[in-house]
Enzyme design. Structure first.
Site, PDB file in Angstrom:
ATOM      1  N   LYS A 117       0.832  -1.215   0.000  1.00  0.00           N
ATOM      2  CA  LYS A 117       0.000   0.000   0.000  1.00  0.00           C
ATOM      3  C   LYS A 117       0.863   1.259   0.000  1.00  0.00           C
ATOM      4  CE  LYS A 117      -2.123  -0.911   3.847  1.00  0.00           C
ATOM      5  NZ  LYS A 117      -1.357  -2.143   4.172  1.00  0.00           N
ATOM      6  N   THR A 154      -9.639 -15.043  -7.817  1.00  0.00           N
ATOM      7  CA  THR A 154     -10.228 -13.750  -7.456  1.00  0.00           C
ATOM      8  C   THR A 154     -11.020 -13.787  -6.154  1.00  0.00           C
ATOM      9  OG1 THR A 154     -12.295 -14.147  -8.665  1.00  0.00           O
ATOM     10  CG2 THR A 154     -10.441 -13.216  -9.911  1.00  0.00           C
ATOM     11  N   CYS A 173      25.884   8.398  12.135  1.00  0.00           N
ATOM     12  CA  CYS A 173      25.410   8.476  13.516  1.00  0.00           C
ATOM     13  C   CYS A 173      26.289   7.614  14.442  1.00  0.00           C
ATOM     14  CB  CYS A 173      23.937   8.089  13.601  1.00  0.00           C
ATOM     15  SG  CYS A 173      23.135   8.623  15.137  1.00  0.00           S
ATOM     16  N   MET A 216      29.674   7.152  13.107  1.00  0.00           N
ATOM     17  CA  MET A 216      30.680   8.175  13.396  1.00  0.00           C
ATOM     18  C   MET A 216      31.251   7.981  14.791  1.00  0.00           C
ATOM     19  SD  MET A 216      30.561  12.344  13.709  1.00  0.00           S
ATOM     20  CE  MET A 216      30.704  12.436  15.497  1.00  0.00           C
ATOM     21  N   HIS A 262      21.951  11.819   9.806  1.00  0.00           N
ATOM     22  CA  HIS A 262      21.466  10.739   8.939  1.00  0.00           C
ATOM     23  C   HIS A 262      21.245  11.261   7.521  1.00  0.00           C
ATOM     24  CE1 HIS A 262      20.683   7.528  11.944  1.00  0.00           C
ATOM     25  NE2 HIS A 262      20.553   8.548  12.779  1.00  0.00           N
ATOM     26  N   GLU A 265      21.031   9.734   4.826  1.00  0.00           N
ATOM     27  CA  GLU A 265      20.192   8.852   4.012  1.00  0.00           C
ATOM     28  C   GLU A 265      18.763   9.347   3.887  1.00  0.00           C
ATOM     29  OE1 GLU A 265      20.235   6.849   8.195  1.00  0.00           O
ATOM     30  OE2 GLU A 265      21.535   8.089   6.943  1.00  0.00           O
TER      31      GLU A 265
END
Length: 549
Positions: free
Chosen positions: A17, A189, A381, A384, A507, A509
Site C-alpha cells: 500500500k 479472485t 550516527c 561516526m 542521517h 540517508e
C-alpha cells in the site's frame, strides 16, 4: 479545497500500500498537482521511536523531528516532498490526544467513546494535513489489513469522512492480492471478492482496485473482478511484481490508476511528464560495473532496518552509472570471524546508525580494517561515534576509550551525553531530532562533496563527540570537517591521506532522492569505483606509482 484519496489493503499484509500511495503521489505530481501523503498506523505505540527494528524496520525522521514509519521515506523519495509529524498518525497518538482532552474537560463531562471521539480525532488529523500542507490532493494510507480489529476505528473514520467533504471530493482505493494456484494454473479472485465484501460491510465501496499479482491479468479476469466487486472494468488496475519499486509508478500509469482517481475526484487529467522518472528506471536497469559495498550492522537479518541507507546507495549508484552489489555483514560475526575474512574484496564499507553494546566491537573492527586497507568508508550516527572510538583506541593512545552509552564509567568518554539530555528520563521522542544546520569547513572532503558552506541535515541521537578530546584528535591527524554553527558540536569528521574516510553524526540517508543522491553517498560510490580493475586510479596503483603508506 483539497481532495482526498484513501488507500486500504486486503487479503494479506505487506501488500505494498505504501508504494501504491507513493506512486500515486508521483503520478499526480507529474501532472502538476501538489500532494501530501499520511500514514495511519493501527498500533498502540505513540510513535515507532522506541520499537525494535526487527519488528518495525527503520525509523524515518522528518524535518520537524518526528520519528515515523518507514513508509514516509517512500513518500518523500517518490514525491520529493518533505513530510512532517502531521503525516504520521498512530492509534496510540490518537488515544493519547483524546484522553488528554478528556482530562482537560474538553468534552464537557460527556462519555468519551470510539464513535464519535476517536473517529473524530482521526478525521481532524487528516483535515489538519490538508490545511497545513496546502496540497491539492491528500493521500492517506491506512495501515493493516481490512478485517483486522485494530484498523476498525480508522476505517470507520474514513467512512465518516465522506460526510465531511462530499462524495466527489474523495476516492477509495483498495489494494488486494490475486494468488496464483499452480495446480489449477490460474489466478484466483475469491480472496479479493471477500476482501471487498468485508470493506463494504463497513460502509466503504472502493472506487478503484489495485490487484497485485505475479503474472498478467487478462481482460476477462478484470471484468470478473469488476463485476463481483462493483467497480468499472477500467478501474481494476494490474500491479505486477516489479524488479524495482521505482518501476511501480510506470506500471500503475500504464494501467490507468491516476486517470481513474482523477475521474472520481472530478479533477482535470493534465498531461503527465514522467520522462525523467522513466530515464531513472532505465539507468537502474542498465547499470555499469558493480561496486561491492559492505553494510556492517546489528540488524542485518531484516533489510528494512536500514531501508533508507540502502536506497541512498542505490541513488548514488544510479548517478554514478554503477551497479550496487550490497553485502550484508553482521557486526557480531566480525567479532568472531575477523574483519578481513568478511570484508576482503569490498570496494566500500558503510556503518549505519544504531543503539546499544551489541555488535559495537565488530563495527570498530570493520572501521579499523577500512582505515588500514584504505577502503572507502562512510559512518552514520553511531557509525561516526564508533569511528571516533576506533581512532582513539588505535591511533590516539587511549585503549580504554569508548562512549558513555556503552560504558558510563569509562576513563576516556570520547563520546558523551549531550548536555541537554542529562535530565531526560523518557525514551520516546526525547532525542536530538530533526533538521539542524551544519557548517562545513573549507578545503575538506566535505567541502568538495557538498559545495556549500552550510547544509541542513536530519538528526536522531543523544550522544556527541566529547570536545575535551578534540585537540588530541586534531593533533593526531583527525579532521573536523563539519560542526554546528557555533562550532561546539562535531557533526562531520574525516581523515587526511585516505581515499575516502568520512563519518557524520546525522542521517544523510533521509535526504537522498532517486534523481538527487546525497553528496556523501555519491562520493562514497565514486571513491569505490576508483578501486575497480579498469579505473584510472587502479591502473596507476597496479603500475606501482601509488604506494600505501
Amino acid at each position: 479545497m483539497a481532495k482526498f484519496v484513501f488507500i486500504t489493503g486486503g487479503v494479506v499484509s505487506s501488500i505494498g500500500k505504501g508504494i501504491v500511495a507513493a506512486s500515486l503521489g508521483r503520478l499526480l505530481k507529474s501532472r502538476g498537482y501538489n500532494v501530501s501523503i499520511l500514514k495511519l498506523d493501527p498500533y498502540l505505540n505513540v510513535d515507532p521511536g522506541t520499537m525494535s527494528p526487527f519488528q518495525h524496520g527503520e525509523v524515518f525522521v522528518t524535518e520537524d523531528g518526528a520519528e515515523t514509519d518507514l513508509d514516509l521515506g517512500h513518500y518523500e523519495r517518490f514525491t520529493d516532498t518533505a513530510m512532517s509529524r502531521l503525516n504520521s498518525v498512530t492509534t496510540g497518538s490518537i488515544y493519547q490526544s483524546v484522553i488528554n482532552k478528556e482530562r482537560r474537560g474538553a468534552y464537557n463531562g460527556g462519555t468519551v467513546q470510539v464513535i464519535p471521539h476517536i473517529t473524530g480525532e482521526i478525521r481532524e488529523r487528516i483535515h489538519r494535513v490538508a490545511a497545513n500542507s496546502g496540497a491539492d490532493v491528500v493521500i492517506t494510507e491506512i495501515g493493516g489489513t481490512v478485517g483486522d480489529i485494530e484498523s476498525l476505528p480508522f476505517l470507520e473514520a474514513i467512512r465518516e469522512f465522506r460526510g465531511d467533504v462530499g462524495r466527489q471530493d474523495l476516492a477509495y482505493i483498495h489494494v488486494t492480492l490475486l494468488p496464483f494456484i499452480g495446480t489449477s494454473g490460474e489466478l484466483k479472485t475469491k480472496p479479493t471478492q471477500h476482501s471487498v465484501k468485508e470493506l463494504r460491510s463497513i460502509g466503504i465501496q472502493p472506487d478503484v482496485l489495485v490487484c497485485r499479482s505475479d503474472r498478467e491479468i487478462s481482460e476477462d479476469l478484470k471484468r470478473k473482478i469488476g463485476g463481483f466487486c462493483g467497480v468499472p472494468n477500467r478501474a481494476v488496475i494490474p500491479s505486477l511484481d516489479a524488479d524495482t519499486i521505482y518501476a511501480v509508478p510506470l506500471t500503475l500509469e500504464e494501467g490507468g490508476l491516476c486517470r481513474e482517481v482523477l475521474d472520481v475526484l472530478q479533477l482535470t487529467d493534465h498531461e503527465s511528464d514522467m520522462t525523467a522518472w522513466s530515464q531513472l528506471v532505465h539507468n537502474l536497469r542498465n547499470p555499469g560495473p558493480s561496486v561491492k559495498v559492505a553494510l556492517v550492522g546489528k540488524y542485518v537479518q531484516l533489510n528494512d532496518a536500514y531501508l533508507s541507507v540502502v536506497e541512498a546507495l542505490r541513488h548514488a549508484c544510479i548517478a554514478q552509472d554503477a551497479s550496487l552489489d550490497l553485502h550484508w555483514v553482521c557486526a557480531e560475526q566480525i567479532e568472531t570471524e575477523g574483519a578481513d575474512a568478511l570484508l576482503r574484496g569490498m570496494d566500500a564499507v558503510v556503518v549505519p546508525g544504531g543503539f546499544g553494546n551489541r555488535g559495537v566491537d565488530g563495527k570498530i573492527a570493520a572501521i579499523r580494517w577500512a582505515r588500514e586497507q584504505r577502503v572507502p568508508f562512510l559512518g552514520l550516527c553511531l557509525g561516526m561515534q564508533t569511528a571516533v572510538i576506533e581512532w582513539a583506541r588505535n591511533q590516539a593512545g587511549l585503549p580504554e576509550a569508548t562512549s558513555e552509552e556503552l560504558d558510563p564509567g569509562t576513563p576516556h568518554p570520547v563520546i558523551h551525553l549531550l548536555p541537554e539530555q542529562q535530565d531526560v528520563v523518557d525514551l520516546g521522542g526525547t532525542m536530538r531530532l530533526g533538521v539542524y544546520p551544519c557548517r562545513i569547513a573549507p578545503d575538506t572532503l566535505a567541502d568538495r562533496l557538498y559545495g556549500e558552506q552550510v547544509v541542513y541535515e536530519r538528526h536522531r541521537h543523544r550522544f556527541e563527540f566529547n570536545n575535551a578530546y578534540r585537540s588530541l584528535f586534531l593533533e593526531a591527524g583527525y579532521v573536523v570537517s563539519g560542526t554546528s554553527p557555533d562550532g561546539r558540536l562535531v557533526e562531520l569528521i574525516e581523515l587526511k591521506g585516505h581515499p575516502f574516510f568520512t563519518a557524520c553524526q546525522y542521517h544523510p540517508e533521509f535526504l537522498s532522492r532517486p534523481g538527487r543522491p546525497h553528496p556523501l553517498f555519491r562520493g562514497l560510490i565514486e571513491a569505490a569505483q576508483q578501486r575497480l580493475p579498469d579505473s584510472p586510479a587502479q591502473a596507476i596503483r597496479n603500475q606501482g606509482e601509488v604506494t600505501t603508506p
